[in-house]
Design a protein around this motif. Structure first.
Motif, PDB file in Angstrom:
ATOM      1  N   ALA A 216       0.818  -1.216   0.000  1.00 45.94           N
ATOM      2  CA  ALA A 216       0.000   0.000   0.000  1.00 45.94           C
ATOM      3  C   ALA A 216       0.853   1.269   0.000  1.00 45.94           C
ATOM      4  O   ALA A 216       0.316   2.378   0.011  1.00 45.94           O
ATOM      5  CB  ALA A 216      -0.929  -0.002   1.205  1.00 45.94           C
ATOM      6  N   GLY A 217       2.173   1.099  -0.007  1.00 47.16           N
ATOM      7  CA  GLY A 217       3.065   2.254  -0.010  1.00 47.16           C
ATOM      8  C   GLY A 217       3.126   2.976   1.309  1.00 47.16           C
ATOM      9  O   GLY A 217       3.382   4.179   1.357  1.00 47.16           O
ATOM     10  N   LYS A 218       2.909   2.221   2.428  1.00 47.40           N
ATOM     11  CA  LYS A 218       2.903   2.853   3.750  1.00 47.40           C
ATOM     12  C   LYS A 218       3.912   2.230   4.706  1.00 47.40           C
ATOM     13  O   LYS A 218       3.622   2.088   5.899  1.00 47.40           O
ATOM     14  CB  LYS A 218       1.501   2.756   4.358  1.00 47.40           C
ATOM     15  N   PRO A 219       5.096   1.841   4.235  1.00 45.97           N
ATOM     16  CA  PRO A 219       6.056   1.223   5.158  1.00 45.97           C
ATOM     17  C   PRO A 219       6.444   2.184   6.271  1.00 45.97           C
ATOM     18  O   PRO A 219       6.782   3.348   6.020  1.00 45.97           O
ATOM     19  CB  PRO A 219       7.262   0.913   4.256  1.00 45.97           C
ATOM     20  N   GLY A 220       6.342   1.697   7.510  1.00 48.19           N
ATOM     21  CA  GLY A 220       6.676   2.534   8.659  1.00 48.19           C
ATOM     22  C   GLY A 220       5.559   3.425   9.141  1.00 48.19           C
ATOM     23  O   GLY A 220       5.601   3.911  10.281  1.00 48.19           O
ATOM     24  N   ALA A 221       4.548   3.660   8.306  1.00 45.45           N
ATOM     25  CA  ALA A 221       3.454   4.559   8.689  1.00 45.45           C
ATOM     26  C   ALA A 221       2.449   3.872   9.602  1.00 45.45           C
ATOM     27  O   ALA A 221       1.722   4.528  10.349  1.00 45.45           O
ATOM     28  CB  ALA A 221       2.747   5.095   7.448  1.00 45.45           C
ATOM     29  N   ILE A 222       2.372   2.550   9.512  1.00 43.17           N
ATOM     30  CA  ILE A 222       1.450   1.767  10.342  1.00 43.17           C
ATOM     31  C   ILE A 222       2.280   0.836  11.225  1.00 43.17           C
ATOM     32  O   ILE A 222       3.075   0.042  10.723  1.00 43.17           O
ATOM     33  CB  ILE A 222       0.470   0.954   9.477  1.00 43.17           C
ATOM     34  N   LYS A 223       2.102   0.957  12.534  1.00 43.66           N
ATOM     35  CA  LYS A 223       2.896   0.186  13.487  1.00 43.66           C
ATOM     36  C   LYS A 223       2.263  -1.192  13.720  1.00 43.66           C
ATOM     37  O   LYS A 223       1.039  -1.324  13.771  1.00 43.66           O
ATOM     38  CB  LYS A 223       2.992   0.925  14.824  1.00 43.66           C
ATOM     39  N   VAL A 224       3.105  -2.206  13.879  1.00 38.08           N
ATOM     40  CA  VAL A 224       2.635  -3.577  14.040  1.00 38.08           C
ATOM     41  C   VAL A 224       3.270  -4.210  15.276  1.00 38.08           C
ATOM     42  O   VAL A 224       4.474  -4.045  15.516  1.00 38.08           O
ATOM     43  CB  VAL A 224       2.995  -4.435  12.802  1.00 38.08           C
TER      44      VAL A 224
END
Length: 317
Positions: A246-254
């Protein structure tokens, strides 16, 4: 056939889905008077259970006083495969069964048949449902971690990273598995304590690809997701793949649970904030040790608690 060769055969047979038939045939020839213990695990496609099998085989080698038959299933939802494995072990008249059930209720009926056949049973990793055990008039000892407390440890890391009001989702384990239920409860504890906002919660059935699909759909429905609590590392791998796509590496924490080898690079690069080690190899070893105690005449019941440890990039060592 020496013991090392035999156990290697058992491990290979379990990985290929051939045990217990093949392994037991070898055990009959090699085991002599040594007790035969069947280890029934979940999917060997999951690194956690591969590690569990390797640890169990090593432990049996070190003990040298038993014959081990490790059995795995093809997928996390292959409940029928586990039932068939238990039935086969009953037919082969093993001395004990150590089992991590794929379903906390469905596996109880064949396990009760094993008990009635005089086979000792130790439950590991995924606890049998207490109400179902009461219905069947059994109290099977559970050797395993506090999944709820472990999940809260992981969830608390996410809560601290996002702050109050952070929008999160849960990728659940199998609904019929008690550890999946407990991990969701632990995540909910962290959500409540940290003041997070839960926007969605769905099962990925412990599987990487299913979790990838589920979380991709979640992203479509909720563009403002900030964090994910995955009930195991296999599903976290699928989630991270979806985040990257989705082009969101690092933007959503897991955050996650299990500490399998494949998750560790993601911890190092920050794509996963935390996981929880429940020491699967030691878990199987403790199950085997307690099964041998029962074979020797002990009566074990209740919860034999095993440790959990929070793992982050800072604590990996």
């Amino acid at each position: 056939m020496d013991r090392r060769t035999f156990l290697a055969v058992c491990a290979a047979a379990g990985s290929a889905g051939l045990a217990p038939r093949m392994a037991f045939a070898q055990a009959t020839a090699a085991g002599g008077r040594k007790p035969v213990v069947g280890l029934v695990m979940k999917s060997l496609a999951n690194e956690f259970f591969k590690d569990m099998q390797e640890g169990a085989v090593k432990h049996a080698q070190e003990r040298g006083d038993l014959v081990l038959i490790p059995v795995g299933i093809q997928s996390e939802t292959d409940i029928d495969g586990q039932i068939a494995a238990v039935e086969n072990l009953i037919t082969r008249k093993v001395d004990a069964i150590v089992i991590a059930p794929a379903d906390s209720r469905a596996l109880l009926s064949p396990i009760v048949r094993a008990i009635k056949a005089g086979i000792k049973v130790i439950n590991i990793d995924v606890a049998f449902d207490p109400a179902s055990m009461k219905k069947h008039h059994v109290d099977i000892a559970f050797v395993g971690p506090d999944n709820r407390a472990g999940a809260k440890l992981s969830g608390d890391v996410l809560a601290k990273a996002l702050g109050r009001g952070g929008k999160v989702v849960i990728i659940e384990g199998n609904p019929g598995a008690e550890n999946g239920v407990q991990r969701k409860l632990g995540f909910m504890d962290a959500i409540t304590a940290g003041g997070l906002t839960l926007v969605d919660s769905r099962t990925g059935h412990w599987e990487t690809e299913e979790a990838n699909t589920v979380f991709t759909n979640m992203l479509t429905a909720h563009h403002d997701i900030q964090g994910v609590m995955a009930a195991n590392d296999s599903m976290a791998l699928g989630v991270v793949k979806a985040i990257d796509a989705a082009g969101k590496p690092g933007a959503i924490k897991v955050v996650s649970f299990d500490n399998i080898p494949a998750i560790q690079p993601l911890l190092k690069d920050g794509k996963v904030l935390a996981t929880v080690d429940q020491f699967g190899a030691q878990l199987a070893a403790m199950g085997i040790d307690n099964a041998m105690k029962e074979i020797a005449g002990a009566t074990l019941t209740g919860w034999i608690k095993t440790p959990v440890k929070l793992v982050t990039a800072q604590t990996m060592g």
